[in-house]
Design a protein around this motif. Sequence first.
Motif, short mmCIF file in Angstrom:
data_model
loop_
_atom_site.label_atom_id
_atom_site.label_comp_id
_atom_site.label_asym_id
_atom_site.label_seq_id
_atom_site.Cartn_x
_atom_site.Cartn_y
_atom_site.Cartn_z
N ALA A 76 43.23 68.33 67.29
CA ALA A 76 41.87 68.29 66.75
C ALA A 76 40.90 68.89 67.76
CB ALA A 76 41.47 66.87 66.40
N MET B 222 34.79 70.16 68.02
CA MET B 222 33.69 70.62 67.18
C MET B 222 34.00 70.51 65.68
SD MET B 222 35.27 73.26 68.73
CE MET B 222 36.04 74.79 68.58
N HIS B 223 35.23 70.08 65.34
CA HIS B 223 35.59 69.93 63.93
C HIS B 223 35.53 68.47 63.51
CE1 HIS B 223 38.18 73.80 64.26
NE2 HIS B 223 36.97 74.09 63.83
N THR B 224 35.13 68.26 62.28
CA THR B 224 35.18 66.92 61.72
C THR B 224 36.64 66.60 61.38
OG1 THR B 224 34.94 67.64 59.44
CG2 THR B 224 32.89 67.21 60.69
N ILE B 225 36.93 65.35 61.09
CA ILE B 225 38.28 64.98 60.69
C ILE B 225 38.69 65.74 59.44
CG2 ILE B 225 39.72 63.09 59.83
CD1 ILE B 225 38.15 61.24 61.73
N GLY B 226 37.77 65.91 58.51
CA GLY B 226 38.05 66.65 57.27
C GLY B 226 38.37 68.12 57.54
N GLN B 227 37.62 68.74 58.44
CA GLN B 227 37.89 70.13 58.79
C GLN B 227 39.26 70.26 59.47
OE1 GLN B 227 34.35 70.63 61.15
NE2 GLN B 227 33.42 72.00 59.63
N HIS B 228 39.55 69.34 60.38
CA HIS B 228 40.84 69.36 61.07
C HIS B 228 41.98 69.20 60.07
CE1 HIS B 228 44.02 68.66 63.94
NE2 HIS B 228 44.24 67.45 63.43
N ARG B 229 41.81 68.27 59.16
CA ARG B 229 42.85 68.04 58.15
C ARG B 229 43.06 69.29 57.29
NH1 ARG B 229 43.50 63.17 53.73
NH2 ARG B 229 45.65 63.69 53.30
N THR C 75 46.33 63.55 59.82
CA THR C 75 45.68 62.25 59.91
C THR C 75 46.08 61.48 61.16
OG1 THR C 75 47.42 61.23 58.60
CG2 THR C 75 45.47 62.00 57.42
N THR D 50 46.14 59.87 64.64
CA THR D 50 45.14 59.50 65.64
C THR D 50 45.83 59.10 66.92
OG1 THR D 50 45.12 57.24 64.82
CG2 THR D 50 43.45 58.75 63.93
#
Length: 163
Positions: free
Chosen positions: A40, A43-50, A110, A112
Amino acid sequence: NNVHRKTHEEVAAFFQPDSPLHSLVGIEVLVQLVQEVGTAAPMHTIGQHRAVVTSFRDVALLKIFKLALQTLRAINIDDMTEAEAPYRDTLKERALVLAELCVGYDFSGTSTGGSVDDEGTTKLPAEWRPLFEDEHNREATPVLDLFWDMYTKSVDAPPPPPA
C-alpha cells in the motif's frame, strides 16, 4: 493508475535462452513489481490500493507466476543452455522468490499485515486452481510436483566439491 497492465509482457521479452543476465534482470523486475503493487502506498486510500491490487491480480499476476514456473521447470529438467548454466543457482533462487511472492500475494487487497487465523493459509483465485489441482488425479499436480521434485533434488544433492 494502471501502469502495470503491460509491464509483465514487456518484461517477458527479457527471458531469452542465451542471455541469462537478461533473464535475471527480467525476474528481478518482476519481483520488484509484485512487491511494489502489493504494498500500500501512503498516498492511496484503502479503496485505491484494493483497486490496484485486484486489477494487477486479474491482468498480470498469473502470467508472472507462469513465467516463474517456466524458469523453474527449465532448471529442474536441466534444460538450460551453456550460457545459462553458470547462473543456474541464482536464476533458481530468484524464480523461487518470485513464485513465493505470487502465491503469497494479497489477492483481495485487504491485508493489514496478516492475522493469526490466516497464518500458513494461502487463498488463491479460482483461475489458479488448475495449476494446483488435477481433477483426474488428486495425488499429483504439475506445480506441486515441480516444487516437490526441486526440493528432493536439493535435499539429496551431494555437497559441492571443495574449491
